[in-house]
Design an enzyme around this catalytic site. Sequence first.
Site, PDB file in Angstrom:
ATOM      1  N   PRO A 168     102.368  -3.343  20.338  1.00 32.70           N
ATOM      2  CA  PRO A 168     102.995  -2.150  19.752  1.00 32.70           C
ATOM      3  C   PRO A 168     101.968  -1.191  19.161  1.00 32.70           C
ATOM      4  CG  PRO A 168     104.274  -4.099  19.202  1.00 32.70           C
ATOM      5  CD  PRO A 168     103.015  -4.590  19.876  1.00 32.70           C
ATOM      6  N   TYR A 169     100.928  -1.729  18.546  1.00 31.00           N
ATOM      7  CA  TYR A 169      99.888  -0.861  17.974  1.00 31.00           C
ATOM      8  C   TYR A 169      99.220  -0.035  19.066  1.00 31.00           C
ATOM      9  CZ  TYR A 169      95.490   0.570  15.820  1.00 31.00           C
ATOM     10  OH  TYR A 169      94.419   1.303  15.376  1.00 31.00           O
ATOM     11  N   GLY A 170      98.731  -0.693  20.124  1.00 32.42           N
ATOM     12  CA  GLY A 170      98.041   0.030  21.188  1.00 32.42           C
ATOM     13  C   GLY A 170      98.931   1.036  21.886  1.00 32.42           C
ATOM     14  N   LYS A 209      99.418   4.094  19.577  1.00 30.33           N
ATOM     15  CA  LYS A 209      98.218   4.926  19.459  1.00 30.33           C
ATOM     16  C   LYS A 209      98.023   5.765  20.719  1.00 30.33           C
ATOM     17  CE  LYS A 209      96.004   5.013  16.216  1.00 30.33           C
ATOM     18  NZ  LYS A 209      96.252   5.808  14.975  1.00 30.33           N
TER      19      LYS A 209
END
Length: 256
Positions: A72-74, A77
Site C-alpha cells: 500500500p505504501y509503494g 507513493k
Amino acid sequence: VFHLSGQPGVRLSWAHGFTTYVEMNVNVTQRMLEAARSAPLERFVYASSSSVYGNATRVPTPETEPTRPYSPYGVTKLAGELLCSAYGANYSIPTVSLRYFTVYGPRGVENHAVMAMIARAFVGENPFEVWGTGEQVRNWTYIDDIVRGTLLAAEKIDDATAVNLGTTERIRVMDAVREVLRYTGHKARIVTRPDMPTGPLNRVAANERATKLLGWKPAVSFFEGLHRTIDWYLANKDRSQVKANLAAMLTERHPG
C-alpha cells in the site's frame, strides 16, 4: 512547496491497509495540488520513494525501470507521482518527484533500520537481533545529501520528471550491524531473524539522472554518515527512555 508529509513505511502499510494510506498519501497530495492551482508556485516538490519499484529486476535501478509497487505504501507513493504529472500537464503546475532511497541520519526514529541498530547497541542488547539473514543489500543515503538533492531539484526541474536520490554504495545489513557494534564498543552475539520482515533483498539506486539533471552526487559515504548518526544519538538520547520504548518502536504497528 516541499511536500514531504505522508504515511510512511512498507511494513506498517500492510498493517493498516490501503484505506489509511490512500487518505494520507493520495488524497492529501491531491488536495495540496488542488490548492496549488490558486496559489502560483515556483515549484511543487513531491517526496516519493524507491518503494515504487517493488522488487526491481535491474539493480542498480534506473528511473526507466517499470514501477511495480507491491505494498500500500509503494502504490500510494506512485499515485502521488502520477497526480503531480497530471496536475502539471493540465494546470501548468511545475512539479518534480524525488524517489528517495533509504534515508537515514540524525533525528531519525527507531522504527527505521539504521536507527534501530544504533538503539539496540545503545541499550546493550545481547543477543543482538538482525531481521532477515543479514545478507540484504541497501544503499542508505545520508540526510544531508538528500536535502541538497531536494533543493537542487526545486531549482532545476519543473516538468514532473521523477529522479532517484540515492547513493550507489552496496551495504549489506550485516556489515552495517558489525560497524555499529564496533563503533559503539558494544560486544554482543549477533542473532539473525529470517522470520521477520526484511523487504527487498537488493535495493540500490542508479543515480545518473540526478547527476545529469541536477549535478548531484552523494558526498557522504555510509560509514561516515553512520558515525555521525551514532555520535548524535549517543549525545542526545536517554538510555532508560530508549530501553522502555524500543520494543514498541520496533514491533507496534500504529499510524502516525
